[in-house]
Design a protein around this motif. Structure first.
Motif, PDB file in Angstrom:
ATOM      1  N   ALA A 231       0.773  -1.114   0.125  1.00  0.00           N
ATOM      2  CA  ALA A 231       0.025   0.120  -0.029  1.00  0.00           C
ATOM      3  C   ALA A 231       0.866   1.115  -0.107  1.00  0.00           C
ATOM      4  CB  ALA A 231      -0.876  -0.074   1.203  1.00  0.00           C
ATOM      5  N   TYR A 232       0.557   2.193  -0.860  1.00  0.00           N
ATOM      6  CA  TYR A 232       1.246   3.468  -1.029  1.00  0.00           C
ATOM      7  C   TYR A 232       0.352   4.715  -0.905  1.00  0.00           C
ATOM      8  CZ  TYR A 232       5.034   0.735  -2.693  1.00  0.00           C
ATOM      9  OH  TYR A 232       6.072  -0.197  -2.799  1.00  0.00           O
ATOM     10  N   ASP A 233       0.638   5.788  -0.531  1.00  0.00           N
ATOM     11  CA  ASP A 233      -0.228   6.892  -0.717  1.00  0.00           C
ATOM     12  C   ASP A 233      -0.415   7.500  -2.043  1.00  0.00           C
ATOM     13  OD1 ASP A 233      -0.881   7.392   2.152  1.00  0.00           O
ATOM     14  OD2 ASP A 233       1.410   8.109   2.283  1.00  0.00           O
ATOM     15  N   LEU A 234       0.924   7.297  -2.890  1.00  0.00           N
ATOM     16  CA  LEU A 234       0.858   8.074  -4.226  1.00  0.00           C
ATOM     17  C   LEU A 234       1.726   7.099  -5.018  1.00  0.00           C
ATOM     18  CD1 LEU A 234      -0.071  10.614  -5.397  1.00  0.00           C
ATOM     19  CD2 LEU A 234       2.252  11.569  -4.937  1.00  0.00           C
ATOM     20  N   LEU A 235       1.016   6.712  -6.224  1.00  0.00           N
ATOM     21  CA  LEU A 235       1.541   6.164  -7.476  1.00  0.00           C
ATOM     22  C   LEU A 235       2.062   7.129  -8.288  1.00  0.00           C
ATOM     23  CD1 LEU A 235       2.608   3.771  -9.016  1.00  0.00           C
ATOM     24  CD2 LEU A 235       0.337   3.573  -9.805  1.00  0.00           C
ATOM     25  N   VAL A 236       3.235   7.365  -8.962  1.00  0.00           N
ATOM     26  CA  VAL A 236       3.549   8.131  -9.905  1.00  0.00           C
ATOM     27  C   VAL A 236       4.103   7.217 -11.067  1.00  0.00           C
ATOM     28  CG1 VAL A 236       5.383  10.015 -10.642  1.00  0.00           C
ATOM     29  CG2 VAL A 236       4.427   9.948  -8.251  1.00  0.00           C
ATOM     30  N   ILE A 237       3.281   7.721 -12.114  1.00  0.00           N
ATOM     31  CA  ILE A 237       3.664   6.923 -13.235  1.00  0.00           C
ATOM     32  C   ILE A 237       4.504   7.906 -14.145  1.00  0.00           C
ATOM     33  CG2 ILE A 237       2.905   5.705 -15.483  1.00  0.00           C
ATOM     34  CD1 ILE A 237       0.058   5.274 -13.777  1.00  0.00           C
ATOM     35  N   GLY A 238       5.853   7.501 -14.444  1.00  0.00           N
ATOM     36  CA  GLY A 238       6.561   8.399 -15.285  1.00  0.00           C
ATOM     37  C   GLY A 238       7.905   8.791 -14.498  1.00  0.00           C
TER      38      GLY A 238
ATOM     39  N   ARG B 171       6.945  15.626   2.023  1.00  0.00           N
ATOM     40  CA  ARG B 171       5.832  16.061   2.760  1.00  0.00           C
ATOM     41  C   ARG B 171       4.961  15.160   3.479  1.00  0.00           C
ATOM     42  NH1 ARG B 171       2.461  20.916  -0.351  1.00  0.00           N
ATOM     43  NH2 ARG B 171       3.809  21.375  -2.209  1.00  0.00           N
ATOM     44  N   GLY B 172       5.777  13.771   3.492  1.00  0.00           N
ATOM     45  CA  GLY B 172       5.144  12.579   4.430  1.00  0.00           C
ATOM     46  C   GLY B 172       4.501  11.677   3.878  1.00  0.00           C
ATOM     47  N   LEU B 173       4.230  11.630   2.410  1.00  0.00           N
ATOM     48  CA  LEU B 173       3.345  10.670   1.748  1.00  0.00           C
ATOM     49  C   LEU B 173       4.581   9.354   1.241  1.00  0.00           C
ATOM     50  CD1 LEU B 173       1.225  12.611  -0.950  1.00  0.00           C
ATOM     51  CD2 LEU B 173       1.035  12.030   1.508  1.00  0.00           C
ATOM     52  N   LYS B 174       3.722   8.451   1.393  1.00  0.00           N
ATOM     53  CA  LYS B 174       4.446   6.972   1.000  1.00  0.00           C
ATOM     54  C   LYS B 174       4.193   7.023  -0.403  1.00  0.00           C
ATOM     55  CE  LYS B 174       5.013   2.076   1.939  1.00  0.00           C
ATOM     56  NZ  LYS B 174       4.320   0.980   2.586  1.00  0.00           N
ATOM     57  N   VAL B 175       5.492   7.168  -1.192  1.00  0.00           N
ATOM     58  CA  VAL B 175       5.279   7.234  -2.770  1.00  0.00           C
ATOM     59  C   VAL B 175       6.196   5.996  -3.307  1.00  0.00           C
ATOM     60  CG1 VAL B 175       6.170   8.662  -4.483  1.00  0.00           C
ATOM     61  CG2 VAL B 175       5.469   9.645  -2.299  1.00  0.00           C
ATOM     62  N   LEU B 176       5.454   5.615  -4.480  1.00  0.00           N
ATOM     63  CA  LEU B 176       5.963   4.582  -5.345  1.00  0.00           C
ATOM     64  C   LEU B 176       6.044   5.184  -6.862  1.00  0.00           C
ATOM     65  CD1 LEU B 176       7.004   2.011  -6.517  1.00  0.00           C
ATOM     66  CD2 LEU B 176       4.611   1.283  -6.583  1.00  0.00           C
ATOM     67  N   LEU B 177       7.285   5.249  -7.501  1.00  0.00           N
ATOM     68  CA  LEU B 177       7.382   5.781  -8.551  1.00  0.00           C
ATOM     69  C   LEU B 177       7.763   4.505  -9.641  1.00  0.00           C
ATOM     70  CD1 LEU B 177       9.208   9.087 -10.176  1.00  0.00           C
ATOM     71  CD2 LEU B 177       9.682   6.748 -11.123  1.00  0.00           C
ATOM     72  N   CYS B 178       6.847   4.501 -10.894  1.00  0.00           N
ATOM     73  CA  CYS B 178       7.377   3.629 -11.713  1.00  0.00           C
ATOM     74  C   CYS B 178       7.903   4.167 -13.005  1.00  0.00           C
ATOM     75  CB  CYS B 178       6.287   2.655 -12.173  1.00  0.00           C
ATOM     76  SG  CYS B 178       5.594   1.403 -10.550  1.00  0.00           S
TER      77      CYS B 178
ATOM     78  N   ASN C  76      -0.378  10.995 -13.139  1.00  0.00           N
ATOM     79  CA  ASN C  76      -0.017  10.465 -14.354  1.00  0.00           C
ATOM     80  C   ASN C  76       0.963  11.536 -15.148  1.00  0.00           C
ATOM     81  OD1 ASN C  76       0.189   9.811 -17.200  1.00  0.00           O
ATOM     82  ND2 ASN C  76      -2.090  10.326 -17.746  1.00  0.00           N
ATOM     83  N   ALA C  77       2.240  11.097 -14.711  1.00  0.00           N
ATOM     84  CA  ALA C  77       3.356  12.040 -15.613  1.00  0.00           C
ATOM     85  C   ALA C  77       4.276  11.554 -16.433  1.00  0.00           C
ATOM     86  CB  ALA C  77       4.287  12.521 -14.209  1.00  0.00           C
ATOM     87  N   ALA C  78       3.307  10.673 -17.415  1.00  0.00           N
ATOM     88  CA  ALA C  78       4.163   9.984 -18.585  1.00  0.00           C
ATOM     89  C   ALA C  78       4.335  10.471 -19.733  1.00  0.00           C
ATOM     90  CB  ALA C  78       2.901   8.795 -18.788  1.00  0.00           C
ATOM     91  N   GLY C  79       4.532  11.870 -19.665  1.00  0.00           N
ATOM     92  CA  GLY C  79       4.937  12.751 -20.857  1.00  0.00           C
ATOM     93  C   GLY C  79       4.324  12.373 -22.026  1.00  0.00           C
ATOM     94  N   PRO C  80       5.132  12.182 -23.024  1.00  0.00           N
ATOM     95  CA  PRO C  80       4.290  12.190 -24.496  1.00  0.00           C
ATOM     96  C   PRO C  80       3.127  10.993 -24.354  1.00  0.00           C
ATOM     97  CG  PRO C  80       6.703  12.128 -24.591  1.00  0.00           C
ATOM     98  CD  PRO C  80       6.536  11.853 -23.334  1.00  0.00           C
TER      99      PRO C  80
END
Length: 502
Positions: free
Chosen positions: A4-11, A26-33, A208-212
């Protein structure tokens, strides 16, 4: 039970890495893929400038220019190893923009910056100044102003490193195959491209930071319809042997109303770009076309005394920029500003999508993005990234030259060029590479360009480098100086290390 995460970042481009860093702090549990390498596509294919965007003034983008100029000053303090000042020479070319317009634009550019430490603009007589020496004799007057250079792909990596240091989980070569809302969370199915492993994670929100690929990710991966869209614009650059002496760059007006830069690059080369070409193919497959190469050569030959031809190009690269679609007819006129869209379907777990943006304003974009999620995370800590140095940037008074001198004193066995390269790439973290070494031999096997096994190990352990390409073209630009044999040895070394760790 899914992790479990607070935030999933794609990109894992500059926006994804910047948002992951901001949110983790800022204290969030983050997963970046990131399904490839960090900064593998657009974020390593820029013109490598931190700048206000002088030409954006023609399109009345005053807010964007003001924000970018403020960020230019801030980032120069926070990452003095990978960002440094450049002076730009802008020749006045008869028949193009009149001198009064250039002078007025530069006056506005100087004064939109609320805090300015860089020198302001001034006029220059090109025929009597050394700055005019490389230019054709017909160019007699011009202007000089300040902006900054940035090692773009390293900026991405440093943000990811700092995010990890603050608790974020950074996974490269890991794609988000699909995601769906379930109750108060997103369930996302992941695929590790290296091992083939799959798994599912839970996240309270998705970025959703997947750019193009932002529209594709929104519609196909997340199953959300949106009116916002991006225009894909290909920007290509060429690199040639050094065209001129000095550390100044040139910004050249063109008859089609575009501008093209000629910038000192890796000490022995000149970087020339960029083009603006509408793009309708797969973003990851972008390459320069013969027409773009010819265009950039012609841009140089129109102003410089020394002509170049496509055969002089030693390297080229292309990136696809995901610009927010503002319906502009001209690709060069499309806004470089960003739009952040939140979709929560009436209270269900949100997804925030990033449309557009530019590398200079990535930190503010990240700050704004996380602020937009504050309603979903009421215990979110305050914004913080504006005053905290990026990894390696914690030099006293942000004085790079003083740090370089100290590093050379601490490791006198380093060749001057290698010491400078390490200081520029890693800042104060360079000490982790040369620690306890008394000679070059202590740094292990040597590859081309001063690269050693100790540095390669650091890049593997600390910066997610897996392939020779990661190291030679994104963590550095040593590919310009590397033979095929040395590249093969480097890949064999990396493969051996990976086998040991398996």
């Amino acid at each position: 039970m899914q992790p479990a995460y607070d935030l999933l970042v794609i990109g894992g481009g500059i926006n994804g890495a910047g948002i992951a860093r901001d949110a983790a702090g800022r204290g969030l549990k983050v997963l970046l893929c990131e399904r490839g390498d960090l900064a593998q596509f657009t974020s390593s294919s820029s013109t490598k400038l931190i700048h206000g965007g002088l030409r954006y003034l023609e399109y009345y983008e005053f807010r964007l220019v003001r924000e970018a100029l403020a960020e230019r000053e801030r980032l120069l303090r926070l990452a003095p190893h990978i960002i440094w000042p450049l002076r730009f020479v802008l020749p006045h070319d008869e028949g193009l923009r009149p001198a009064w317009m250039l002078r007025a634009g530069l006056f506005l550019y100087d004064h939109l910056a609320r805090l300015r430490t860089l020198p302001g603009s001034n006029s220059v007589r090109l025929r009597t100044s050394p700055l005019g020496a490389p230019l054709q004799e017909r160019l007699t007057k011009g202007f000089v102003y300040s902006d900054c250079w940035v090692e773009d792909s390293r900026l991405v990596v440093l943000n990811a490193m700092d995010a990890r240091a603050r608790g974020a989980d950074i996974r490269t070569r890991t794609g988000v195959v699909s995601a769906r809302r379930e109750g108060d969370a997103w369930l996302a199915d992941l695929h590790d491209k290296r091992t083939g492993a799959t798994g599912t994670i839970r996240a309270r929100a998705v970025v959703n930071a997947a750019g193009p690929w932002v529209s594709e990710t929104l519609g196909q991966t997340l199953g959300i319809n949106s009116r916002a869209a991006v225009r894909l614009i290909k920007g290509s650059h060429i690199v040639v042997r050094r065209l001129f002496e000095g550390e100044q760059a040139y910004i050249l007006q063109q008859p089609d109303q575009r501008i093209v830069f000629a910038i000192p690059y890796e000490r022995d080369f000149t970087l020339i770009g960029t083009t603006d070409v509408p793009y309708e193919h797969k973003p990851g497959a972008a390459t320069i076309s013969p027409e773009e190469t010819a265009y950039l050569c012609d841009c140089i030959n129109r102003s410089f005394s020394k002509n170049i031809a496509p055969g002089d190009v030693v390297w080229s690269y292309s990136g696809v920029r995901p610009l927010y679609d503002d319906a502009a007819a001209n690709a060069s006129a499309i806004t470089r500003d960003y739009v952040l869209e939140v979709s929560d379907q009436g209270g269900s777990p949100p997804v925030l999508s990033v449309f557009g943006g530019k590398i200079t304003t990535y930190r503010r974009l990240a700050e704004h993005a996380v602020e937009k999620l504050k309603a979903y995370f009421p215990r979110l800590k305050p914004a913080w990234t504006g005053d905290v140095a990026l990894p390696g940037g914690d030099m006293p008074d942000a004085d790079f030259n003083a740090f370089l001198a100290a590093l050379q004193s601490e490791a006198p066995f380093l060749p001057a060029e290698t010491a400078r390269r390490l200081a520029r790439a890693y800042g104060t973290r360079a000490r982790e590479i040369v620690r306890n070494a008394g000679s070059l031999a202590d740094l292990g096997e040597s590859f081309d360009g001063g690269l050693t096994a100790r540095e390669v190990d650091y890049l593997r352990d600390q910066e997610w480098a897996i392939t020779a390409d990661d190291i030679l073209w994104r963590r550095s630009k040593l590919g310009l100086r590397t033979s095929a044999g040395s590249e093969a040895r480097l890949q064999a070394y990396l493969d051996g290390k990976a086998a040991e760790a398996a």
